[in-house]
Design an enzyme around this catalytic site. Structure first.
Site, PDB file in Angstrom:
ATOM      1  N   THR A 241      24.993   8.727 -14.788  1.00  0.00           N
ATOM      2  CA  THR A 241      25.462   9.855 -13.969  1.00  0.00           C
ATOM      3  C   THR A 241      25.857   9.442 -12.548  1.00  0.00           C
ATOM      4  OG1 THR A 241      23.178  10.306 -13.353  1.00  0.00           O
ATOM      5  CG2 THR A 241      24.074  11.579 -15.201  1.00  0.00           C
ATOM      6  N   ALA A 242      25.653   8.179 -12.190  1.00  0.00           N
ATOM      7  CA  ALA A 242      25.969   7.743 -10.821  1.00  0.00           C
ATOM      8  C   ALA A 242      26.119   6.225 -10.796  1.00  0.00           C
ATOM      9  CB  ALA A 242      24.848   8.160  -9.862  1.00  0.00           C
ATOM     10  N   GLY A 243      26.663   5.747  -9.681  1.00  0.00           N
ATOM     11  CA  GLY A 243      26.624   4.324  -9.338  1.00  0.00           C
ATOM     12  C   GLY A 243      27.124   3.355 -10.401  1.00  0.00           C
TER      13      GLY A 243
ATOM     14  N   TYR B   9       9.122  -2.411  -5.427  1.00  0.00           N
ATOM     15  CA  TYR B   9      10.465  -2.424  -6.035  1.00  0.00           C
ATOM     16  C   TYR B   9      10.772  -3.837  -6.540  1.00  0.00           C
ATOM     17  CZ  TYR B   9      15.484  -2.289  -6.759  1.00  0.00           C
ATOM     18  OH  TYR B   9      16.732  -2.410  -7.326  1.00  0.00           O
TER      19      TYR B   9
ATOM     20  N   PRO C 131      22.435  -7.699  -9.271  1.00  0.00           N
ATOM     21  CA  PRO C 131      23.310  -7.557  -8.109  1.00  0.00           C
ATOM     22  C   PRO C 131      22.555  -7.617  -6.783  1.00  0.00           C
ATOM     23  CG  PRO C 131      23.371  -5.593  -9.564  1.00  0.00           C
ATOM     24  CD  PRO C 131      22.152  -6.388  -9.901  1.00  0.00           C
TER      25      PRO C 131
ATOM     26  N   GLU D 251      24.409   5.622  -5.032  1.00  0.00           N
ATOM     27  CA  GLU D 251      23.442   6.599  -4.498  1.00  0.00           C
ATOM     28  C   GLU D 251      22.061   5.968  -4.288  1.00  0.00           C
ATOM     29  OE1 GLU D 251      23.487  10.043  -7.068  1.00  0.00           O
ATOM     30  OE2 GLU D 251      25.619  10.350  -6.713  1.00  0.00           O
ATOM     31  N   PHE D 252      21.958   4.682  -4.603  1.00  0.00           N
ATOM     32  CA  PHE D 252      20.680   3.958  -4.559  1.00  0.00           C
ATOM     33  C   PHE D 252      19.955   4.129  -3.222  1.00  0.00           C
ATOM     34  CE2 PHE D 252      18.398  -0.018  -3.613  1.00  0.00           C
ATOM     35  CZ  PHE D 252      17.615  -0.172  -4.729  1.00  0.00           C
TER      36      PHE D 252
HETATM   37  P1  NAP Z   1      22.212   5.251  -8.427  1.00  0.00           P
HETATM   38  O1  NAP Z   1      23.612   5.460  -7.984  1.00  0.00           O
HETATM   39  O2  NAP Z   1      21.127   5.987  -7.712  1.00  0.00           O
HETATM   40  O3  NAP Z   1      22.099   5.535 -10.012  1.00  0.00           O
HETATM   41  C1  NAP Z   1      20.859   5.509 -10.660  1.00  0.00           C
HETATM   42  C2  NAP Z   1      20.980   6.086 -12.055  1.00  0.00           C
HETATM   43  O4  NAP Z   1      19.679   6.042 -12.679  1.00  0.00           O
HETATM   44  C3  NAP Z   1      21.414   7.537 -12.060  1.00  0.00           C
HETATM   45  O5  NAP Z   1      22.397   7.721 -13.066  1.00  0.00           O
HETATM   46  C4  NAP Z   1      20.149   8.306 -12.414  1.00  0.00           C
HETATM   47  O6  NAP Z   1      20.460   9.447 -13.201  1.00  0.00           O
HETATM   48  C5  NAP Z   1      19.402   7.281 -13.275  1.00  0.00           C
HETATM   49  N1  NAP Z   1      17.975   7.576 -13.294  1.00  0.00           N
HETATM   50  C6  NAP Z   1      17.090   7.469 -12.256  1.00  0.00           C
HETATM   51  N2  NAP Z   1      15.884   7.927 -12.634  1.00  0.00           N
HETATM   52  C7  NAP Z   1      16.010   8.329 -13.933  1.00  0.00           C
HETATM   53  C8  NAP Z   1      15.108   8.914 -14.870  1.00  0.00           C
HETATM   54  N3  NAP Z   1      13.833   9.166 -14.561  1.00  0.00           N
HETATM   55  N4  NAP Z   1      15.565   9.225 -16.106  1.00  0.00           N
HETATM   56  C9  NAP Z   1      16.857   8.961 -16.428  1.00  0.00           C
HETATM   57  N5  NAP Z   1      17.746   8.413 -15.591  1.00  0.00           N
HETATM   58  C10 NAP Z   1      17.331   8.100 -14.351  1.00  0.00           C
HETATM   59  O7  NAP Z   1      21.806   3.704  -8.293  1.00  0.00           O
HETATM   60  P2  NAP Z   1      22.538   2.352  -8.796  1.00  0.00           P
HETATM   61  O8  NAP Z   1      22.701   1.491  -7.605  1.00  0.00           O
HETATM   62  O9  NAP Z   1      23.715   2.631  -9.649  1.00  0.00           O
HETATM   63  O10 NAP Z   1      21.348   1.741  -9.649  1.00  0.00           O
HETATM   64  C11 NAP Z   1      21.482   1.334 -10.998  1.00  0.00           C
HETATM   65  C12 NAP Z   1      20.583   0.129 -11.235  1.00  0.00           C
HETATM   66  O11 NAP Z   1      21.020  -0.942 -10.407  1.00  0.00           O
HETATM   67  C13 NAP Z   1      19.108   0.347 -10.891  1.00  0.00           C
HETATM   68  O12 NAP Z   1      18.307  -0.245 -11.893  1.00  0.00           O
HETATM   69  C14 NAP Z   1      18.936  -0.383  -9.569  1.00  0.00           C
HETATM   70  O13 NAP Z   1      17.618  -0.836  -9.371  1.00  0.00           O
HETATM   71  C15 NAP Z   1      19.908  -1.541  -9.758  1.00  0.00           C
HETATM   72  N6  NAP Z   1      20.370  -2.207  -8.533  1.00  0.00           N
HETATM   73  C16 NAP Z   1      21.005  -1.500  -7.561  1.00  0.00           C
HETATM   74  C17 NAP Z   1      21.429  -2.176  -6.393  1.00  0.00           C
HETATM   75  C18 NAP Z   1      22.123  -1.468  -5.257  1.00  0.00           C
HETATM   76  O14 NAP Z   1      22.234  -2.054  -4.155  1.00  0.00           O
HETATM   77  N7  NAP Z   1      22.644  -0.280  -5.453  1.00  0.00           N
HETATM   78  C19 NAP Z   1      21.203  -3.557  -6.263  1.00  0.00           C
HETATM   79  C20 NAP Z   1      20.560  -4.237  -7.289  1.00  0.00           C
HETATM   80  C21 NAP Z   1      20.153  -3.551  -8.425  1.00  0.00           C
HETATM   81  P3  NAP Z   1      19.821  10.913 -13.011  1.00  0.00           P
HETATM   82  O15 NAP Z   1      19.410  11.042 -11.573  1.00  0.00           O
HETATM   83  O16 NAP Z   1      20.918  11.836 -13.431  1.00  0.00           O
HETATM   84  O17 NAP Z   1      18.676  10.917 -13.954  1.00  0.00           O
END
Ligand code: NAP
Length: 251
Positions: free
Chosen positions: A12-14, A152, A182, A188-189
């Site tokens: 749903t995001a990111g 984290y 990454p 939205e992280f």
């Molecule tokens: P994001 O934009 O906040 O997206 C996070 C996604 O996870 C949303 O679709 C959210 O969907 C879902 N989610 C969170 N809690 C959930 C739950 N309890 N049940 C089901 N779905 C859930 O963040 P993003 O950056 O794309 O993060 C994706 C992954 O990348 C994560 O594992 C994060 O740790 C990793 N990551 C991010 C970064 C960064 O800098 N952004 C760097 C390294 C790694 P709903 O809220 O609709 O449930």
């Protein structure tokens, strides 16, 4: 040949949403999941013009919900070829001795237990079919510890460890297990980490160009399109302006 079915958690995001978009362009059939149903339906309407899309709305922290969601898939969607374990979050950024135990539970329940529930539910079908690919989204935080990153980082170190464990255990069954890790990605992280504080959420990206969700999606597509005998175990993808978790060149 019919295109593979990819189940994406956190679509749903990111990163998850961007990967759904890129995989739809490449005609993969998609099962998109998350808690925000309206977003799932909007995404389905958009991507449904490019490929077949099925939605599952559930909270990955709840084992029963995970199992029921996967069990509810109709026959033509049951044979999941690729599981992209992407749903995850950071909650808060505090020194260990000052951090909120509720934040810790949220991260452990989502990043670790959610990933375990999903994979435990989907992997047996892959093993029955003798084919499957599990892609876990790790992080630079899974390679290094940084100040205030404590739990984290620990969850992402555990994702790395579990990827190695899954790969070892499923080796005789021909299942690929990859991790994509990454650095800073603008999604939205940060807004989630800082609990809706928009100003604070902008700080990590100040004066530098972060990765986009699409950049990470392209790395994931690369991982998925290797020939059957090639497995990318681990892919670290960083912005050019970031050398390590907390080493960022800012203009
Ligand atoms: P994001 O934009 O906040 O997206 C996070 C996604 O996870 C949303 O679709 C959210 O969907 C879902 N989610 C969170 N809690 C959930 C739950 N309890 N049940 C089901 N779905 C859930 O963040 P993003 O950056 O794309 O993060 C994706 C992954 O990348 C994560 O594992 C994060 O740790 C990793 N990551 C991010 C970064 C960064 O800098 N952004 C760097 C390294 C790694 P709903 O809220 O609709 O449930």
């Amino acid at each position: 040949m019919e295109k593979e079915i990819v189940l994406i958690t956190g679509a749903t995001a990111g990163i998850g949403e961007a990967t759904a978009g890129l995989l739809a362009e490449n005609k993969y059939r998609l099962i998109i999941t998350g808690r925000r149903e309206e977003r799932l339906e909007k995404l389905k309407a958009r991507l449904g013009k490019l490929t077949e899309v099925y939605t599952l709305c559930f909270d990955i922290r709840n084992r029963r919900e995970v199992e029921d969601a996967v069990d509810s898939l109709p026959g033509e969607w049951k044979d999941i070829d690729v599981l992209l374990n992407n749903a995850g979050l950071a909650a808060g950024m505090d020194h260990f001795h000052e951090a909120d135990a509720g934040d810790w539970e949220l991260m452990i329940d989502t990043n670790l237990k959610g990933l375990l529930y999903m994979t435990r539910k989907v992997a047996p079908g892959m093993i029955d079919r003798g084919k499957g690919h599990i892609v876990n989204v790790g992080s630079i935080a899974g390679r290094e510890m940084y100040e205030k990153g404590n739990v984290y980082s620990a969850t992402k170190h555990a994702v790395e460890a579990l990827s190695r464990g899954m790969r070892t255990d499923m080796l005789p069954h021909g299942i690929k297990v990859s991790t994509v890790s990454p650095g800073l990605v603008e999604t939205e992280f940060s807004l989630v980490r800082f609990k809706g504080d928009k100003e604070r959420a902008k700080q990590p990206y100040k004066g530098m160009k972060p990765l986009s969700g699409r950049d990470v999606a392209e790395a994931i597509l690369f991982i998925l399109t290797r020939p059957p005998h090639v497995s990318i175990h681990d892919l670290l993808i960083m912005p050019t302006a970031q050398a390590a978790a907390m080493t960022v060149h800012r203009e």
